[in-house]
Scaffold this motif. Structure first.
Motif, PDB file in Angstrom:
ATOM      1  N   PHE A   1      -2.061   3.182   0.153  1.00  0.00           N
ATOM      2  CA  PHE A   1      -2.735   2.035   0.741  1.00  0.00           C
ATOM      3  C   PHE A   1      -2.951   2.232   2.239  1.00  0.00           C
ATOM      4  O   PHE A   1      -2.026   2.541   2.983  1.00  0.00           O
ATOM      5  CB  PHE A   1      -1.916   0.764   0.503  1.00  0.00           C
ATOM      6  CG  PHE A   1      -2.508  -0.468   1.121  1.00  0.00           C
ATOM      7  CD1 PHE A   1      -3.740  -0.940   0.708  1.00  0.00           C
ATOM      8  CD2 PHE A   1      -1.831  -1.149   2.120  1.00  0.00           C
ATOM      9  CE1 PHE A   1      -4.288  -2.081   1.276  1.00  0.00           C
ATOM     10  CE2 PHE A   1      -2.365  -2.285   2.696  1.00  0.00           C
ATOM     11  CZ  PHE A   1      -3.606  -2.754   2.270  1.00  0.00           C
ATOM     12  N   THR A   2      -4.204   2.066   2.688  1.00  0.00           N
ATOM     13  CA  THR A   2      -4.543   2.156   4.110  1.00  0.00           C
ATOM     14  C   THR A   2      -5.307   0.902   4.520  1.00  0.00           C
ATOM     15  O   THR A   2      -6.025   0.304   3.707  1.00  0.00           O
ATOM     16  CB  THR A   2      -5.403   3.391   4.419  1.00  0.00           C
ATOM     17  OG1 THR A   2      -6.605   3.334   3.655  1.00  0.00           O
ATOM     18  CG2 THR A   2      -4.654   4.675   4.096  1.00  0.00           C
ATOM     19  N   ALA A   3      -5.153   0.502   5.765  1.00  0.00           N
ATOM     20  CA  ALA A   3      -5.822  -0.705   6.251  1.00  0.00           C
ATOM     21  C   ALA A   3      -6.102  -0.582   7.742  1.00  0.00           C
ATOM     22  O   ALA A   3      -5.327   0.021   8.497  1.00  0.00           O
ATOM     23  CB  ALA A   3      -4.973  -1.944   5.986  1.00  0.00           C
ATOM     24  N   ALA A  55      -9.547  -2.431   3.958  1.00  0.00           N
ATOM     25  CA  ALA A  55      -8.312  -2.215   3.190  1.00  0.00           C
ATOM     26  C   ALA A  55      -8.675  -1.467   1.920  1.00  0.00           C
ATOM     27  O   ALA A  55      -9.561  -1.900   1.164  1.00  0.00           O
ATOM     28  CB  ALA A  55      -7.644  -3.537   2.860  1.00  0.00           C
ATOM     29  N   LYS A  56      -8.011  -0.324   1.686  1.00  0.00           N
ATOM     30  CA  LYS A  56      -8.331   0.516   0.538  1.00  0.00           C
ATOM     31  C   LYS A  56      -7.066   1.089  -0.080  1.00  0.00           C
ATOM     32  O   LYS A  56      -6.064   1.300   0.615  1.00  0.00           O
ATOM     33  CB  LYS A  56      -9.256   1.669   0.955  1.00  0.00           C
ATOM     34  CG  LYS A  56     -10.606   1.232   1.518  1.00  0.00           C
ATOM     35  CD  LYS A  56     -11.430   2.429   1.951  1.00  0.00           C
ATOM     36  CE  LYS A  56     -12.763   1.991   2.522  1.00  0.00           C
ATOM     37  NZ  LYS A  56     -13.591   3.147   2.976  1.00  0.00           N
ATOM     38  N   LYS A 108     -10.324   2.355  -4.223  1.00  0.00           N
ATOM     39  CA  LYS A 108     -10.735   0.983  -4.470  1.00  0.00           C
ATOM     40  C   LYS A 108     -10.668   0.169  -3.180  1.00  0.00           C
ATOM     41  O   LYS A 108      -9.697   0.246  -2.441  1.00  0.00           O
ATOM     42  CB  LYS A 108      -9.843   0.335  -5.530  1.00  0.00           C
ATOM     43  CG  LYS A 108     -10.260  -1.090  -5.888  1.00  0.00           C
ATOM     44  CD  LYS A 108      -9.380  -1.674  -6.981  1.00  0.00           C
ATOM     45  CE  LYS A 108      -9.819  -3.098  -7.318  1.00  0.00           C
ATOM     46  NZ  LYS A 108      -8.993  -3.693  -8.404  1.00  0.00           N
ATOM     47  N   ASP A 109     -11.746  -0.605  -2.957  1.00  0.00           N
ATOM     48  CA  ASP A 109     -11.791  -1.487  -1.801  1.00  0.00           C
ATOM     49  C   ASP A 109     -10.991  -2.758  -2.104  1.00  0.00           C
ATOM     50  O   ASP A 109     -11.278  -3.461  -3.075  1.00  0.00           O
ATOM     51  CB  ASP A 109     -13.240  -1.843  -1.484  1.00  0.00           C
ATOM     52  CG  ASP A 109     -13.381  -2.578  -0.158  1.00  0.00           C
ATOM     53  OD1 ASP A 109     -12.366  -3.055   0.369  1.00  0.00           O
ATOM     54  OD2 ASP A 109     -14.513  -2.668   0.354  1.00  0.00           O
ATOM     55  N   LEU A 110     -10.003  -3.060  -1.250  1.00  0.00           N
ATOM     56  CA  LEU A 110      -9.139  -4.218  -1.480  1.00  0.00           C
ATOM     57  C   LEU A 110      -9.323  -5.325  -0.446  1.00  0.00           C
ATOM     58  O   LEU A 110      -8.482  -6.216  -0.347  1.00  0.00           O
ATOM     59  CB  LEU A 110      -7.673  -3.778  -1.485  1.00  0.00           C
ATOM     60  CG  LEU A 110      -7.193  -2.898  -2.626  1.00  0.00           C
ATOM     61  CD1 LEU A 110      -5.696  -2.645  -2.476  1.00  0.00           C
ATOM     62  CD2 LEU A 110      -7.494  -3.532  -3.979  1.00  0.00           C
ATOM     63  N   ILE A 111     -10.416  -5.311   0.308  1.00  0.00           N
ATOM     64  CA  ILE A 111     -10.572  -6.293   1.368  1.00  0.00           C
ATOM     65  C   ILE A 111     -10.560  -7.717   0.823  1.00  0.00           C
ATOM     66  O   ILE A 111     -10.074  -8.653   1.482  1.00  0.00           O
ATOM     67  CB  ILE A 111     -11.870  -6.012   2.166  1.00  0.00           C
ATOM     68  CG1 ILE A 111     -11.875  -6.832   3.470  1.00  0.00           C
ATOM     69  CG2 ILE A 111     -13.090  -6.259   1.320  1.00  0.00           C
ATOM     70  CD1 ILE A 111     -10.821  -6.480   4.452  1.00  0.00           C
TER      71      ILE A 111
END
Length: 206
Positions: free
Chosen positions: A98-100, A131-132, A140-143
């Motif tokens: 996870f990166t943001a 956030a990905k 996957k884009d988690l925004i």
């Protein structure tokens, strides 16, 4: 002091102009210099979820402090932060790296301790830019799954040379960074502050 009034006080028995000394009382007012400061920050952050500080990143930003009394300022900082939280189980059925990226805004009072040290306590609001999560076969884009979050921060810094200061800061998450699961971010950072400008104001105290 005394003011000589040439038009002074006349007496009907005395010809000409009689002068007199009239006492003038002035309200004493203290003029105190106040310095507003601005500059840039660089930081090394140890961070993680729920006090598990097992990751590291770097960040930077700009700051401004405005004096409101001899020893107290209102401190504001805007920083850009990019974080890699590593492998996480974010929510049921979703795990990965996870990166943001987020923008953090710090606001709080700052207390001078002597001439070279400061203490701050306030609130930092974090706003997600991206956030990905990267899995073994996709990204996957988690925004839409993330939530802007707030933290309390405690900051101590000390001037080491002219306009250069070093500091340490602790941040404790108040709410989760995700809508559907409880993940609070905590961090300890070591900061370098470089003052670029200081403006001296004169304030008249009552």
């Amino acid at each position: 002091f005394f003011f000589q009034a040439e038009d002074g006080i006349r007496d009907y028995k005395v010809t000409g102009v009689q002068t007199c000394a009239l006492p003038i009382y002035l309200l004493a007012q203290d003029i105190t210099p106040y310095k507003n400061k601005s500059g840039v920050t660089l930081s090394t952050n140890f961070f993680g979820i729920n006090d598990d500080l097992n990751n590291i990143d770097v960040g930077g930003g700009v700051y401004f402090s405005r004096k409101i009394s001899n020893s107290i300022s209102i401190y504001t900082e805007i920083a850009g932060i990019s974080r890699n939280y590593g492998e996480l189980s974010l929510m049921p059925g979703l795990s990965g790296n996870f990166t943001a990226d987020n923008v953090a805004i710090y606001v709080g009072p700052m207390l001078d301790i002597g001439e070279k040290m400061n203490l701050s306590l306030g609130v930092v609001n974090n706003y997600f830019v991206s956030a990905k999560v990267k899995t073994s076969n996709s990204t996957k884009d988690l925004i839409d799954e993330t939530s802007d979050y707030s933290s309390l921060f405690f900051d101590f810094r000390k001037s080491i040379y002219k306009e250069v200061s070093l500091g340490v800061r602790y941040e404790w998450g108040l709410n989760s960074m995700f809508h559907s699961t409880d993940r609070k971010v905590s961090s300890i950072s070591f900061n370098l502050f470089l003052q670029l400008r200081g403006k001296v104001n004169k304030k008249i105290n009552d």
